[in-house]
Design an enzyme around this catalytic site. Structure first.
Site, PDB file in Angstrom:
ATOM      1  N   GLU A 173      14.582  14.684   1.616  1.00 54.60           N
ATOM      2  CA  GLU A 173      13.941  14.379   2.140  1.00 54.60           C
ATOM      3  C   GLU A 173      13.570  14.200   3.983  1.00 54.60           C
ATOM      4  O   GLU A 173      14.438  12.819   4.080  1.00 54.60           O
ATOM      5  CB  GLU A 173      12.425  13.276   1.389  1.00 54.60           C
ATOM      6  CG  GLU A 173      11.531  13.301   2.497  1.00 54.60           C
ATOM      7  CD  GLU A 173      10.051  12.265   0.989  1.00 54.60           C
ATOM      8  OE1 GLU A 173       9.433  11.999   1.417  1.00 54.60           O
ATOM      9  OE2 GLU A 173      10.990  11.520   0.633  1.00 54.60           O
ATOM     10  N   CYS A 176      10.167  12.769  -3.550  1.00 53.94           N
ATOM     11  CA  CYS A 176      10.078  11.836  -3.337  1.00 53.94           C
ATOM     12  C   CYS A 176       8.959  11.690  -5.244  1.00 53.94           C
ATOM     13  O   CYS A 176       8.677  11.823  -6.053  1.00 53.94           O
ATOM     14  CB  CYS A 176       9.430  11.411  -2.532  1.00 53.94           C
ATOM     15  SG  CYS A 176       9.628   9.392  -2.103  1.00 53.94           S
ATOM     16  N   LYS A 210       4.408  19.568   0.372  1.00 54.04           N
ATOM     17  CA  LYS A 210       4.220  17.835  -1.053  1.00 54.04           C
ATOM     18  C   LYS A 210       2.766  18.294  -1.354  1.00 54.04           C
ATOM     19  O   LYS A 210       1.761  17.791  -0.473  1.00 54.04           O
ATOM     20  CB  LYS A 210       4.064  16.860  -0.728  1.00 54.04           C
ATOM     21  CG  LYS A 210       4.779  15.738  -1.495  1.00 54.04           C
ATOM     22  CD  LYS A 210       5.373  14.687  -0.829  1.00 54.04           C
ATOM     23  CE  LYS A 210       5.336  12.844  -1.535  1.00 54.04           C
ATOM     24  NZ  LYS A 210       6.018  12.515  -1.588  1.00 54.04           N
TER      25      LYS A 210
END
Length: 511
Positions: A270, A383, A331
């Site tokens: 990330e 994440c 995301k």
């Protein structure tokens, strides 16, 4: 609340919550979760009023989150530059808010609904409410599904339930077992005999998990596994977003990947490149050329600038595919304060924590095309997204492998990354798929469809994890139906526990 006779019970509630933290990673003393639930059941059952039960649940939440989510302090103080006192205050406020939202209603409703009921009915009511309380954490106030009790059964003989029921099915087993033990502790011999039916049901439920452990819900596809290299850079969070450090960051990842271009997949974590994709076109062109010339799929994390909308800049936390990897993924599940700031017009600028780098992201849409490798779509999670069970299962439908990136340096050396990794492993078990996870500073790992770690790189060191990841086809029952069957069962427990009152029900207690 200030009745001195009730305070021992309230404090024991806090202790029971704190003990539960030891059931999660990195400690993994999983029976303590059931013991913790048993203690809370006894304390709530003995509470003289719903108000007292609500307070005991509050203290339980304070104990659980105050110990289990203590890593929030690290993010606020170490990386948000908040003074010790302010960081402690904000962490305490966070813990209090979670406890009020997610534990107080469970204790209050249990006391109200179970009053004057037989103990076997109390077990059903408590277990149903406990499951709903944990499920509530997955969506209320954007969701914080952390420290869900079902995760403690990941490495136990009962984990075979996960592909069928998801983690909330394991939560139900924890709640039933713990409350049954608690009920036996406060029951007379005659009342204890009435719990026999519940005990048999719990035993059968647990036996089902034992019998299904190792059952293969998915099968390997006919294609060759993808060879991969997952690159863990171990870049300090203090340096990561420094403008002058960008070149050194790129050089480090490039150097670690130098001998890996013969692999099918090179995977960076990330925000491996901490600047917008649009800011470095020459670098992107160079990487695209390198990946294409070696028939490699390069997937890496970096911010993405989409433009302006209503005088507001649109940014995304993204994964970008180059070479044999196509597309990009934005995301969808953002971290409050870390990636967006609630009420930012009011609190921006108060302290540095509310102005962290890249804390103005927008959420990606569910309809986005996402990433593919060699023309085949893959399930990608950035994440925090991987801690949402139903979301992760939906994203995995029609995808052969799971890819996860993270940057857990925000947690420092706390227990947060270990807890996060436990949830990551559960996603593989629930979906019956191999998962490749790459992080900035650990844990980078290959996980099999049973949630087992096949290979990994230790935390706090740079390195490259090499191996092969097979694709899996088919779906698990959890992928097909999600958490709804467990939630319906939990609702049935609560309703059935309230069907009629028992003439032989025990009275109330105080402690």
């Amino acid at each position: 609340m200030f009745n001195s006779k009730l305070w021992p019970g309230h404090l024991l509630g806090g202790l029971a919550g704190a003990v539960a933290t030891l059931a999660f990673s990195p400690f993994d003393y999983w029976p303590l979760m059931m013991a913790s639930v048993a203690a809370l059941f006894v304390l709530l059952t003995k509470a003289p009023s719903p108000r007292a039960a609500a307070i005991r649940s509050l203290f339980y939440g304070l104990g659980l989150y105050g110990t289990g989510a203590s890593w929030v302090y690290v993010s606020i103080h170490q990386f948000g530059d908040a003074p010790v006192v302010l960081a402690g205050f904000l962490t305490g406020l966070f813990v209090l808010a979670l406890s009020l939202a997610f534990f107080v209603p469970v204790g209050y409703l249990y006391s109200r609904l179970s009053r004057a009921q037989a103990h076997w009915r109390k077990v059903l009511i408590f277990s149903g409410l406990w499951v709903f309380g944990e499920w509530l954490r997955s969506w209320l106030l954007t969701g914080f599904p952390w420290l869900i009790s079902g995760y403690t059964l990941l490495d136990t003989p009962f984990s075979g339930l996960a592909p069928v029921t998801g983690v909330y099915g394991l939560t139900l087993l924890v709640a039933l077992t713990g409350s049954l033990v608690g009920a036996l502790c406060v029951s007379s011999r005659k009342q204890g005999r009435s719990l026999l039916g519940v005990a048999i049901g719990v035993a059968l439920f647990a036996a089902g998990g034992f019998a299904l452990k190792g059952f293969e819900w998915t099968v390997s596809d006919t294609e060759e596994p993808l060879s991969f290299s997952a690159v863990q850079g171990n870049i300090s969070q203090d340096l990561k977003w420094e403008p002058g450090h960008l070149d050194k960051t790129v050089q480090k990842y490039w150097a670690l990947s130098e001998n890996q271009w013969q692999k099918d997949l090179v995977f960076w974590p990330e925000n491996a490149i901490p600047t917008f994709y649009q800011n470095v076109p020459r670098l992107m062109e160079q990487m695209e050329t390198q990946a294409s010339q070696t028939d490699t799929a390069l997937i890496l994390g970096m911010p993405w600038y989409e433009g302006q909308d209503d005088n507001r800049s649109i940014y995304y936390n993204s994964l970008v595919g180059l070479g044999e990897a196509e597309g990009h993924y934005f995301k969808q599940k953002l971290v409050p304060f870390g990636e967006f700031v609630p009420f930012e017009g009011l609190i921006r600028g108060i302290i540095s924590f509310f102005d962290l780098p890249m804390s103005s992201f927008s959420a990606g849409t569910p309809e986005q095309m996402g990433l593919s490798i060699q023309g085949k779509p893959v399930a990608a999670y950035i994440c925090y997204e991987v801690v949402y069970p139903d979301f992760a299962a939906r994203e995995a439908i029609g995808k052969d492998i799971l890819l996860t990136v993270s940057n857990d340096t925000w947690f420092g050396t706390s227990i947060g990354p270990e807890q996060h990794f436990q949830m990551v492993r559960m996603r593989s078990l629930e979906t019956g798929r191999y998962q490749l996870r790459v992080t900035n500073d650990g844990m980078t790992a290959l996980i099999d469809p049973f949630g087992r770690i096949l290979s990994s790189i230790p935390r706090y060191q740079a390195g490259v994890l090499e191996g092969e990841i097979p694709g899996m086809t088919g779906s698990t029952p959890f992928m097909d139906f999600g958490s709804w069957p467990v939630l319906i069962l939990a609702l049935g427990f609560v309703l059935f526990g309230r069907v009629r009152r028992s003439d032989s029900a025990p009275g109330t207690y105080s402690s």
